[in-house]
Scaffold this active site. Structure first.
Site, PDB file in Angstrom:
ATOM      1  N   ASP A 103       0.863  -1.278  -0.159  1.00  0.00           N
ATOM      2  CA  ASP A 103      -0.247  -0.062  -0.244  1.00  0.00           C
ATOM      3  C   ASP A 103       0.788   1.547  -0.329  1.00  0.00           C
ATOM      4  O   ASP A 103       2.019   1.214   0.534  1.00  0.00           O
ATOM      5  CB  ASP A 103      -0.627  -0.197   1.126  1.00  0.00           C
ATOM      6  CG  ASP A 103      -1.825  -1.045   1.061  1.00  0.00           C
ATOM      7  OD1 ASP A 103      -2.252  -1.703   0.011  1.00  0.00           O
ATOM      8  OD2 ASP A 103      -1.886  -1.286   2.321  1.00  0.00           O
TER       9      ASP A 103
HETATM   10  N1  URA Z   1      -1.558  -5.691   4.147  1.00  0.00           N
HETATM   11  C1  URA Z   1      -1.892  -4.604   4.368  1.00  0.00           C
HETATM   12  O1  URA Z   1      -2.830  -4.330   4.704  1.00  0.00           O
HETATM   13  N2  URA Z   1      -1.070  -3.425   2.896  1.00  0.00           N
HETATM   14  C2  URA Z   1       0.332  -4.115   2.608  1.00  0.00           C
HETATM   15  O2  URA Z   1       0.616  -3.228   2.230  1.00  0.00           O
HETATM   16  C3  URA Z   1       1.068  -5.487   2.483  1.00  0.00           C
HETATM   17  C4  URA Z   1      -0.075  -6.031   3.766  1.00  0.00           C
END
Ligand code: URA
Length: 248
Positions: A103
């Site tokens: 993310d």
């Molecule tokens: N899980 C999440 O919620 N975000 C990420 O970036 C990776 C794993």
């Protein structure tokens, strides 16, 4: 690091002997300097030119990036800067893409490569390549959370999560290991436990461990050993979820 003649031959355009001849006659430059010897070793991330033509894109490139917050894991985006903006110009033209997504606000280990088949193998849901994250939440993480992760959660959206490992480390912090990578998975699993994530950092991806020498935003090529291990993982996956020693 690889021998120059091998790098040129690796593009499939010249034999090792032809590559040696190109180097001997001064037609090859590396990062702008005329190459002197076929035996000199260079990282495959250097900028290689033959008669002024950039041939860097023909080589397979594998980079470990320590992703900072604020960049999207994509090759291009109309509105937001991507992780590729961290790379020098010549590496932005060799077809690199992030193998998997973090993310925008997640930091840590991200593999960038232009090796489609390997990335495909590593990301295939059938391979179950483990990924470990350091997570902090608003709240306290406890054995109840660990048990829920271990059992395999089913979220209100209907999303079935495979069994995962959560090891509480005190102060709302834990190590979480997933063997899959669904959209916002850790955030959604912990939101379902009433514990919103405030910080998320990926520490491992299959056999790779984030090189803590890499300051956020910097990268380095994988070592030969790392690449070998990654290729094995892309073919066979992880045999089981890694279990962390309990914190005393
Ligand atoms: N899980 C999440 O919620 N975000 C990420 O970036 C990776 C794993």
């Amino acid at each position: 690091m690889e021998r120059l003649d091998k790098i040129l031959a690796g593009t499939g355009r010249w034999s090792r002997r032809e590559a040696a001849e190109l180097i001997r006659t001064g037609r090859v430059t590396v990062d702008g300097a005329v190459a002197g010897s076929r035996e000199a070793k260079f990282p495959e991330t250097a900028c290689f030119q033959v008669d002024g033509e950039d041939i860097s894109g023909s080589a397979r490139v594998y980079l470990m990036l320590n992703k900072p917050a604020g960049l999207v894991s994509a090759t291009d985006d109309p509105r937001q800067p991507t992780v590729l903006s961290l790379l020098p110009e010549h590496l932005r033209r060799v077809g690199l893409f992030p193998a998997g997504r973090l993310d925008k606000d997640t930091v840590g280990l991200l593999l960038l490569t232009n090796d489609g088949p390997l990335a495909h193998g590593l990301l295939s849901p059938r391979r179950h390549v483990d990924k470990t994250y350091l997570v902090r939440v608003d709240g306290v993480l406890d054995e109840g959370d660990a048990a829920a992760f271990q059992a395999g959660m089913v979220l209100a959206s209907g999303l079935h999560c495979l069994p995962a490992v959560l090891e509480p480390r005190g102060d709302g912090e834990a190590l979480v290991t997933l063997r899959e990578g669904k959209y916002h998975q850790i955030k959604r699993m912990l939101a379902a436990r009433g514990k919103p994530v405030t910080f998320l950092k990926r520490l491992t991806f299959g056999p790779l461990t984030l090189d803590e020498q890499l300051v956020p935003g910097s990268w380095r090529p994988l070592s030969d050993l790392e690449l070998e291990a990654l290729r094995r993982a892309g073919t066979t996956g992880s045999e089981r979820i890694r279990h962390f020693p309990q914190k005393k």
